[in-house]
Write a protein that holds these residues in place. Structure first.
Motif, PDB file in Angstrom:
ATOM      1  N   ALA A 124       0.827  -1.221   0.000  1.00  0.00           N
ATOM      2  CA  ALA A 124       0.000   0.000   0.000  1.00  0.00           C
ATOM      3  C   ALA A 124       0.856   1.264   0.000  1.00  0.00           C
ATOM      4  CB  ALA A 124      -0.944  -0.015   1.198  1.00  0.00           C
ATOM      5  N   SER A 125       1.997   1.233   0.712  1.00  0.00           N
ATOM      6  CA  SER A 125       2.788   2.482   0.764  1.00  0.00           C
ATOM      7  C   SER A 125       3.453   2.818  -0.580  1.00  0.00           C
ATOM      8  CB  SER A 125       3.810   2.471   1.908  1.00  0.00           C
ATOM      9  OG  SER A 125       4.205   1.192   2.222  1.00  0.00           O
ATOM     10  N   LYS A 126       3.475   1.834  -1.492  1.00  0.00           N
ATOM     11  CA  LYS A 126       4.016   2.131  -2.832  1.00  0.00           C
ATOM     12  C   LYS A 126       2.996   2.869  -3.711  1.00  0.00           C
ATOM     13  CE  LYS A 126       5.450  -2.102  -4.180  1.00  0.00           C
ATOM     14  NZ  LYS A 126       5.992  -3.167  -4.995  1.00  0.00           N
ATOM     15  N   ALA A 127       1.723   2.806  -3.318  1.00  0.00           N
ATOM     16  CA  ALA A 127       0.668   3.363  -4.176  1.00  0.00           C
ATOM     17  C   ALA A 127       0.557   4.870  -3.986  1.00  0.00           C
ATOM     18  CB  ALA A 127      -0.668   2.704  -3.838  1.00  0.00           C
ATOM     19  N   ASP A 128       0.465   5.591  -5.104  1.00  0.00           N
ATOM     20  CA  ASP A 128       0.181   7.030  -5.022  1.00  0.00           C
ATOM     21  C   ASP A 128      -0.917   7.351  -6.044  1.00  0.00           C
ATOM     22  OD1 ASP A 128       1.400   6.883  -7.468  1.00  0.00           O
ATOM     23  OD2 ASP A 128       3.306   7.754  -6.786  1.00  0.00           O
ATOM     24  N   GLU A 129      -1.271   8.633  -6.138  1.00  0.00           N
ATOM     25  CA  GLU A 129      -2.359   9.038  -7.041  1.00  0.00           C
ATOM     26  C   GLU A 129      -2.144   8.486  -8.454  1.00  0.00           C
ATOM     27  OE1 GLU A 129      -5.203  10.747  -6.413  1.00  0.00           O
ATOM     28  OE2 GLU A 129      -4.601  10.479  -4.317  1.00  0.00           O
ATOM     29  N   LYS A 130      -0.882   8.663  -8.911  1.00  0.00           N
ATOM     30  CA  LYS A 130      -0.574   8.295 -10.295  1.00  0.00           C
ATOM     31  C   LYS A 130      -0.715   6.790 -10.529  1.00  0.00           C
ATOM     32  CE  LYS A 130       2.375   9.593 -13.563  1.00  0.00           C
ATOM     33  NZ  LYS A 130       3.672   9.483 -14.097  1.00  0.00           N
ATOM     34  N   SER A 131      -0.167   6.009  -9.578  1.00  0.00           N
ATOM     35  CA  SER A 131      -0.222   4.554  -9.788  1.00  0.00           C
ATOM     36  C   SER A 131      -1.652   4.033  -9.638  1.00  0.00           C
ATOM     37  CB  SER A 131       0.745   3.826  -8.857  1.00  0.00           C
ATOM     38  OG  SER A 131       0.547   4.223  -7.533  1.00  0.00           O
ATOM     39  N   LEU A 132      -2.446   4.684  -8.800  1.00  0.00           N
ATOM     40  CA  LEU A 132      -3.851   4.250  -8.685  1.00  0.00           C
ATOM     41  C   LEU A 132      -4.616   4.591  -9.965  1.00  0.00           C
ATOM     42  CD1 LEU A 132      -4.676   5.105  -4.958  1.00  0.00           C
ATOM     43  CD2 LEU A 132      -4.338   2.842  -5.977  1.00  0.00           C
ATOM     44  N   GLU A 133      -4.269   5.736 -10.565  1.00  0.00           N
ATOM     45  CA  GLU A 133      -4.885   6.077 -11.865  1.00  0.00           C
ATOM     46  C   GLU A 133      -4.543   5.016 -12.901  1.00  0.00           C
ATOM     47  OE1 GLU A 133      -3.853   9.999 -13.383  1.00  0.00           O
ATOM     48  OE2 GLU A 133      -4.741  10.865 -11.563  1.00  0.00           O
ATOM     49  N   LYS A 134      -3.298   4.579 -12.828  1.00  0.00           N
ATOM     50  CA  LYS A 134      -2.833   3.556 -13.783  1.00  0.00           C
ATOM     51  C   LYS A 134      -3.605   2.241 -13.563  1.00  0.00           C
ATOM     52  CE  LYS A 134       0.061   2.140 -16.912  1.00  0.00           C
ATOM     53  NZ  LYS A 134      -0.432   2.244 -18.254  1.00  0.00           N
ATOM     54  N   ILE A 135      -3.826   1.901 -12.285  1.00  0.00           N
ATOM     55  CA  ILE A 135      -4.615   0.688 -11.980  1.00  0.00           C
ATOM     56  C   ILE A 135      -6.010   0.807 -12.608  1.00  0.00           C
ATOM     57  CG2 ILE A 135      -5.828  -0.551 -10.088  1.00  0.00           C
ATOM     58  CD1 ILE A 135      -2.914  -1.354 -10.176  1.00  0.00           C
ATOM     59  N   GLU A 136      -6.593   1.975 -12.463  1.00  0.00           N
ATOM     60  CA  GLU A 136      -7.935   2.168 -13.031  1.00  0.00           C
ATOM     61  C   GLU A 136      -7.906   2.020 -14.552  1.00  0.00           C
ATOM     62  OE1 GLU A 136     -10.147   5.263 -11.248  1.00  0.00           O
ATOM     63  OE2 GLU A 136     -11.873   5.026 -12.584  1.00  0.00           O
ATOM     64  N   LEU A 156      -6.535  -5.359   3.759  1.00  0.00           N
ATOM     65  CA  LEU A 156      -5.809  -4.942   4.958  1.00  0.00           C
ATOM     66  C   LEU A 156      -5.099  -6.153   5.552  1.00  0.00           C
ATOM     67  CD1 LEU A 156      -8.649  -2.822   6.666  1.00  0.00           C
ATOM     68  CD2 LEU A 156      -6.780  -1.966   5.230  1.00  0.00           C
ATOM     69  N   ASP A 157      -3.910  -5.917   6.088  1.00  0.00           N
ATOM     70  CA  ASP A 157      -3.161  -6.980   6.756  1.00  0.00           C
ATOM     71  C   ASP A 157      -2.477  -6.382   7.977  1.00  0.00           C
ATOM     72  OD1 ASP A 157      -1.233  -8.899   7.569  1.00  0.00           O
ATOM     73  OD2 ASP A 157      -1.329  -9.819   5.573  1.00  0.00           O
ATOM     74  N   PHE A 158      -3.100  -6.568   9.126  1.00  0.00           N
ATOM     75  CA  PHE A 158      -2.546  -6.013  10.369  1.00  0.00           C
ATOM     76  C   PHE A 158      -1.719  -7.064  11.114  1.00  0.00           C
ATOM     77  CE2 PHE A 158      -6.337  -2.820  10.638  1.00  0.00           C
ATOM     78  CZ  PHE A 158      -5.832  -2.155   9.534  1.00  0.00           C
ATOM     79  N   HIS A 159      -1.457  -8.180  10.450  1.00  0.00           N
ATOM     80  CA  HIS A 159      -0.574  -9.183  11.039  1.00  0.00           C
ATOM     81  C   HIS A 159       0.874  -8.768  10.787  1.00  0.00           C
ATOM     82  CE1 HIS A 159       0.783 -13.130  12.394  1.00  0.00           C
ATOM     83  NE2 HIS A 159       1.555 -13.191  11.321  1.00  0.00           N
ATOM     84  N   PHE A 184       3.233  -4.442   6.951  1.00  0.00           N
ATOM     85  CA  PHE A 184       4.327  -3.986   6.079  1.00  0.00           C
ATOM     86  C   PHE A 184       4.120  -2.544   5.619  1.00  0.00           C
ATOM     87  CE2 PHE A 184       5.327  -8.602   4.684  1.00  0.00           C
ATOM     88  CZ  PHE A 184       6.156  -8.752   5.785  1.00  0.00           C
ATOM     89  N   SER A 185       2.879  -2.123   5.510  1.00  0.00           N
ATOM     90  CA  SER A 185       2.577  -0.711   5.294  1.00  0.00           C
ATOM     91  C   SER A 185       1.830  -0.229   6.537  1.00  0.00           C
ATOM     92  CB  SER A 185       1.689  -0.523   4.068  1.00  0.00           C
ATOM     93  OG  SER A 185       2.388  -0.880   2.891  1.00  0.00           O
ATOM     94  N   PRO A 186       2.000   1.060   6.894  1.00  0.00           N
ATOM     95  CA  PRO A 186       1.291   1.559   8.087  1.00  0.00           C
ATOM     96  C   PRO A 186      -0.229   1.395   7.954  1.00  0.00           C
ATOM     97  CG  PRO A 186       2.860   3.180   7.268  1.00  0.00           C
ATOM     98  CD  PRO A 186       2.823   2.082   6.253  1.00  0.00           C
ATOM     99  N   LYS A 187      -0.881   1.142   9.089  1.00  0.00           N
ATOM    100  CA  LYS A 187      -2.322   0.892   9.099  1.00  0.00           C
ATOM    101  C   LYS A 187      -3.136   1.946   8.344  1.00  0.00           C
ATOM    102  CE  LYS A 187      -3.139  -1.803  13.244  1.00  0.00           C
ATOM    103  NZ  LYS A 187      -3.806  -1.968  14.519  1.00  0.00           N
ATOM    104  N   GLU A 188      -2.858   3.237   8.651  1.00  0.00           N
ATOM    105  CA  GLU A 188      -3.675   4.307   8.051  1.00  0.00           C
ATOM    106  C   GLU A 188      -3.503   4.319   6.538  1.00  0.00           C
ATOM    107  OE1 GLU A 188      -0.775   5.524  10.188  1.00  0.00           O
ATOM    108  OE2 GLU A 188      -1.998   4.133  11.372  1.00  0.00           O
ATOM    109  N   VAL A 189      -2.259   4.041   6.100  1.00  0.00           N
ATOM    110  CA  VAL A 189      -2.011   4.008   4.652  1.00  0.00           C
ATOM    111  C   VAL A 189      -2.790   2.837   4.030  1.00  0.00           C
ATOM    112  CG1 VAL A 189      -0.242   3.757   2.860  1.00  0.00           C
ATOM    113  CG2 VAL A 189       0.265   5.053   4.953  1.00  0.00           C
ATOM    114  N   GLN A 190      -2.735   1.703   4.677  1.00  0.00           N
ATOM    115  CA  GLN A 190      -3.476   0.532   4.162  1.00  0.00           C
ATOM    116  C   GLN A 190      -4.963   0.853   4.011  1.00  0.00           C
ATOM    117  OE1 GLN A 190      -2.968  -3.393   5.840  1.00  0.00           O
ATOM    118  NE2 GLN A 190      -0.999  -2.860   6.765  1.00  0.00           N
TER     119      GLN A 190
END
Ligand code: SF4
Ligand SMILES: [Zn+2]
Length: 466
Positions: free
Chosen positions: A67-79, A95-98, A101-107
């Motif tokens: 999740a922390s790798k994702a930004d506006e641009k990459s999400l646009e690309k996913i779409e 979500l994976d709180f086990h 690997f990415s902070p909770k809020e970011v996830q």
């Protein structure tokens, strides 16, 4: 026919033998594979594989680990990628709180943004959920609306529209129902074959195949007897076999039902053709009619009318000759069941004619009914069933006439009495009689059992809603 609904076949551990792995899957009867991306790069790879192999379909999205790798641009690309004709879902997301690997809020933020993409595109989602049940449901329950129907209903049914799947489900039975009620399927992986499978076995015991998908999660989670080794799509069979064993169905029952679920959720494969006779376990069911004198609130007769992956949506009622021809030798089956996605006693003459054929050839017969046959036929039909019908199964639904009427959309007092009288009459004439209730919310099973066994004096059966 099996479908592996979750396999990361772009993983580098397949780089040396991917073609063979996929060929082995096809040879083992795997018809389709869904390959979900976990970030931008693997989403592109998933699409490339879907372009190369016709039986492979892709999902696109950011896994919670990434999740922390994702930004506006990459999400646009996913779409953008989601418009590819072989993309059938946004996923895997979640979500994976086990591991965190990415902070909770970011996830949570990236999960919600991808749900919004799925909604804009009206696509289903593939959800990864580990130790994050509370937050997953918070996001889903706040985002779900009537416009998000995924690939949509087949007809105007009473099931929620299919919106996604919880992959490698690891939660409680309660949460599984919560997900199902939101329009999600529960996907079972090789974990179910593990000695310490825990809650997954409980879930498979409680949740009917109508709500399940099967997957491998390759290259991870290889089922027994391959646990710890690299997993591959052909092993999805071990998952389906284990489900069949736990639930008491045949492997074909699980294959057919879960394949229909895949069709309904992802529109992969084909819509089943309507059947006039169909086999579940070793019983043969006769689909006599779609007509009914009632209109139960939980009945999907006017909707998809699917039972264990069979379509019962016939456009014409079968004749006795047609049914007899399809039955062939009735002694091959445990029983021949007179049923329908409707009330079979509406076609009493056909029941009698076909039942005579079955009995003369050493078969066993059962009638599944709402118990209103005497009202429908304006006479006591029970004496006419003697010698033709071995057992009768009557839907009790509720022992409160008002509630009975509400559930079935009929005159409760009148039909409740008719149904109880019918049960007593069947008992009197020596027909093996069972009364059933379905698992609607809040029903007091033990009270109904006592009533049926002690007051009516016949057998009782509780069956799950689907
Ligand atoms: S009695 Fe059976 S077929 Fe008729 S509406 Fe109710 S559930 Fe459907
Ligand atoms: Zn995965």
């Amino acid at each position: 026919m099996l479908i592996d609904t979750h396999a990361h076949i772009y993983w580098d551990s397949y780089d040396s033998d991917r073609d063979e792995v996929l060929k082995r899957a096809l040879d083992a009867g795997v018809k389709y594979i869904i390959c979900p991306g976990t970030d931008l790069e693997t989403s592109v790879k998933a699409i490339e594989l879907a372009e190369k192999y016709d039986f492979v379909y892709a999902g696109v999205g950011f896994h919670p680990h990434d999740a922390s790798k994702a930004d506006e641009k990459s999400l646009e690309k996913i779409e953008e990628l989601s418009y590819h004709p072989k993309v059938v879902a946004i996923g895997e997301i979640g979500l994976d709180f086990h591991y965190n690997f990415s902070p909770k809020e970011v996830q949570i933020d990236i999960f919600r943004k991808q749900i919004k993409i799925a909604k804009r595109r009206n696509l289903p989602v593939i959800i990864h959920n580990r130790e994050s049940h509370k937050e997953i449901f918070e996001v889903l329950e706040s985002e779900i609306d009537d416009k998000w129907t995924g690939f949509g209903k087949l007809a105007d049914g009473k099931l929620p529209p299919p919106r996604g799947v919880f992959h490698t489900y690891s939660g409680s039975v309660r949460d599984a129902w919560r997900a199902i009620n939101l329009g999600f399927y529960i996907s079972i992986s090789g974990v179910v074959t593990f000695k310490n499978a825990g809650d997954v076995v409980k879930v498979v015991k409680e949740i009917q195949p109508e709500h399940l998908l099967v997957e491998t999660d390759s290259p991870f989670l290889a089922p027994q007897p391959f646990r710890g080794k690299r997993n591959e799509p052909m092993y999805v069979k071990f998952v389906a076999e284990k489900i069949a064993q736990i639930q008491g169905f045949t492997l074909e029952d699980i294959e057919r039902t879960t394949s229909f679920n895949v069709y309904r959720l992802f529109r992969i494969g084909e819509k089943p053709e309507p059947k006039i006779v169909y086999k579940i376990k070793n019983s043969l069911y006769l689909n006599l009619t779609l007509r009914c004198n009632a209109d139960c609130i939980f009945c999907d007769r006017k909707g998809e009318a699917i039972v264990k992956g069979y379509s019962l949506k016939i456009d014409r009622e079968p004749s006795a000759e047609e049914l007899i021809k399809e039955i062939g030798d009735p002694s091959k089956y445990d029983e021949v069941v007179f049923v329908g996605y409707g009330e079979p006693t509406i076609r009493l003459d056909v029941i009698k004619e076909v039942a005579k054929y079955v009995k003369e050839r050493g078969g066993r017969t059962r009638l599944d009914t709402d118990g209103h046959g005497n009202v429908i036929n304006k006479r006591n039909i029970v004496p006419e069933l003697v010698g033709l019908i071995d057992s009768v199964s009557i839907s009790l639904n509720s022992m409160d006439p008002v509630e009975y009427g509400r559930l079935m959309n009929i005159d409760g007092e009148r039909y409740y009495k008719a149904m109880i009288d019918f049960a007593k009459e069947c008992k009197k004439y020596g027909i093996e009689t069972t009364m059933t209730i379905v698992g609607v919310d809040g029903i007091d099973v033990e009270r109904h059992r006592k009533f049926v066994e002690e007051e009516i004096g016949v057998k009782f059966r509780f069956r799950p809603l689907f």
